[in-house]
Design a protein around this motif. Structure first.
Motif, PDB file in Angstrom:
ATOM      1  N   VAL A  48       0.662  -1.234  -0.008  1.00 52.52           N
ATOM      2  CA  VAL A  48       0.109   0.035  -0.152  1.00 52.52           C
ATOM      3  C   VAL A  48       0.586   1.384   0.117  1.00 52.52           C
ATOM      4  O   VAL A  48       1.864   1.367   0.838  1.00 52.52           O
ATOM      5  N   ARG A  49       0.517   2.252  -0.732  1.00 54.31           N
ATOM      6  CA  ARG A  49       1.247   3.413  -0.895  1.00 54.31           C
ATOM      7  C   ARG A  49       0.417   4.615  -0.335  1.00 54.31           C
ATOM      8  O   ARG A  49       0.801   5.307   0.466  1.00 54.31           O
ATOM      9  N   HIS A  50      -0.885   4.471  -0.899  1.00 58.77           N
ATOM     10  CA  HIS A  50      -1.790   5.589  -0.260  1.00 58.77           C
ATOM     11  C   HIS A  50      -3.079   4.738  -0.067  1.00 58.77           C
ATOM     12  O   HIS A  50      -3.590   3.894  -0.652  1.00 58.77           O
ATOM     13  N   ASP A  51      -3.703   5.040   1.168  1.00 62.03           N
ATOM     14  CA  ASP A  51      -5.175   4.512   1.694  1.00 62.03           C
ATOM     15  C   ASP A  51      -5.686   5.803   2.152  1.00 62.03           C
ATOM     16  O   ASP A  51      -5.610   5.837   3.547  1.00 62.03           O
ATOM     17  N   ILE A  52      -6.650   6.387   1.505  1.00 60.04           N
ATOM     18  CA  ILE A  52      -7.117   7.767   2.281  1.00 60.04           C
ATOM     19  C   ILE A  52      -8.597   7.707   1.819  1.00 60.04           C
ATOM     20  O   ILE A  52      -9.273   7.691   0.786  1.00 60.04           O
ATOM     21  N   PRO A  53      -9.483   7.401   2.906  1.00 60.48           N
ATOM     22  CA  PRO A  53     -10.892   7.586   2.831  1.00 60.48           C
ATOM     23  C   PRO A  53     -11.539   8.858   2.033  1.00 60.48           C
ATOM     24  O   PRO A  53     -11.067   9.902   2.250  1.00 60.48           O
TER      25      PRO A  53
END
Length: 130
Positions: free
Chosen positions: A28-33
């Motif tokens: 995972v690099r980005h996991d932004i809601p």
């Protein structure tokens, strides 16, 4: 000019995260809601600053129709390079992944096509053995 991101349209971001990280080995690099969805990107652990794959919801009717048409015709929506297609095929089938094409020599490369279970066929490719 360089490529920094490319999208793979998925029918379920949570399931795609599981498949692309636990099974395929991306990180995972980005996991932004973002409301009901997420800005969700993964990268190769071999190139953590390389191209990000955006696991993008296929909610738009055009995206859904496109990915469904590709899959129905047996056309991969993306392609990933691996060191050894045969070894990845064995590893991934051992983890329960389904392939629509087993490792197949095609000139200077060997290819295989897997079903990512998220609406896409993914081609794996490596150089053919010498």
């Amino acid at each position: 000019m360089r490529i920094t991101r490319t999208s793979v349209f998925v029918d379920d971001q949570a399931k795609a995260l599981e498949v692309y990280t636990r099974l395929l080995g991306f990180e995972v690099r980005h996991d932004i809601p973002l409301g009901e969805h997420r800005w969700l990107t993964v990268v190769s652990p071999e190139e953590p600053d390389g191209v990000e794959v955006v696991l993008e919801p296929n909610e738009h009717p055009a995206a859904r129709a496109f990915t469904e048409a590709l899959a129905a015709d047996g056309i991969p929506s993306t392609s990933f390079t691996v060191d050894d297609v045969e070894a990845e095929y064995d590893r991934l089938t051992g983890l329960g992944m389904t392939f629509t094409q087993p490792p197949t020599p095609t000139g200077p490369v060997v290819t295989a096509v897997l079903d990512d279970t998220c609406g896409n066929l993914v081609q794996l490719v490596s150089a053919a053995p010498a």
